[in-house]
Design a protein around this motif. Structure first.
Motif, PDB file in Angstrom:
ATOM      1  N   ARG A  34       0.814  -1.223   0.000  1.00  0.00           N
ATOM      2  CA  ARG A  34       0.000   0.000   0.000  1.00  0.00           C
ATOM      3  C   ARG A  34       0.843   1.267   0.000  1.00  0.00           C
ATOM      4  N   ILE A  35       1.852   1.333   0.828  1.00  0.00           N
ATOM      5  CA  ILE A  35       2.715   2.519   0.911  1.00  0.00           C
ATOM      6  C   ILE A  35       3.520   2.674  -0.372  1.00  0.00           C
ATOM      7  N   GLN A  38       1.652   4.251  -3.148  1.00  0.00           N
ATOM      8  CA  GLN A  38       1.410   5.682  -2.979  1.00  0.00           C
ATOM      9  C   GLN A  38       2.488   6.521  -3.660  1.00  0.00           C
ATOM     10  N   ASP A  50      -3.659   7.608  -0.421  1.00  0.00           N
ATOM     11  CA  ASP A  50      -4.116   6.329   0.100  1.00  0.00           C
ATOM     12  C   ASP A  50      -5.449   5.929  -0.536  1.00  0.00           C
TER      13      ASP A  50
END
Length: 141
Positions: A34-35, A38, A50
């Motif tokens: 997820r990070i 980004q 996000d």
């Protein structure tokens, strides 16, 4: 444009591989990468990075599942996924221009530049494996 196109076993294998890849990538958007994802969201996008990652992950999983199971709409799903790949390409360009590292392997300008050349390959892959390109060509006859 006729939506049911006969595809070969090879095309179907590659379509299924792409579908599994899309489902996996979408899941990784929502969890362990997820990070890193980004880093691909350009600063000019007027939404939370996000939220963009979460929404794009959901879209990837839906498109992957559609590639697997929505066989009578395979051509339309192929065009939809090709358009999705085009829409996310500015994020890849932004990541390169901004020099943002991600995924461990995208840690140099060279690696980020090489990655840009894979987006057209993905587009060609989806259009070929779903028969979308052939359906478009047949519609022109």
């Amino acid at each position: 444009m006729r939506d049911v196109v006969k595809t070969s076993i090879t095309q179907n294998v590659f379509r299924i591989l792409l579908a599994v890849f899309m489902i996996y990538a979408g899941f990784s958007h929502l969890s362990f990468n997820r990070i890193d994802f980004q880093a691909q969201v350009p600063d000019w996008v007027p939404m939370s990075k996000d939220l963009v990652v979460i929404l794009s992950g959901i879209v990837e999983m839906v498109l992957g599942l559609a590639l697997l199971f929505w066989k009578d709409q395979r051509v339309k799903v192929g065009w939809g996924l090709a358009i999705f790949f085009i829409l996310i390409f500015p994020g890849n360009i932004s990541q390169y221009l901004d020099g943002k590292d991600a995924f461990g392997a995208l840690n140099s300008d060279r690696a980020r530049l090489i990655r840009l050349f894979f987006q057209p390959v993905l587009i060609a892959w989806v259009l070929w494996s779903t028969g979308a390109w052939e359906a478009w060509r047949n519609s022109k006859k």
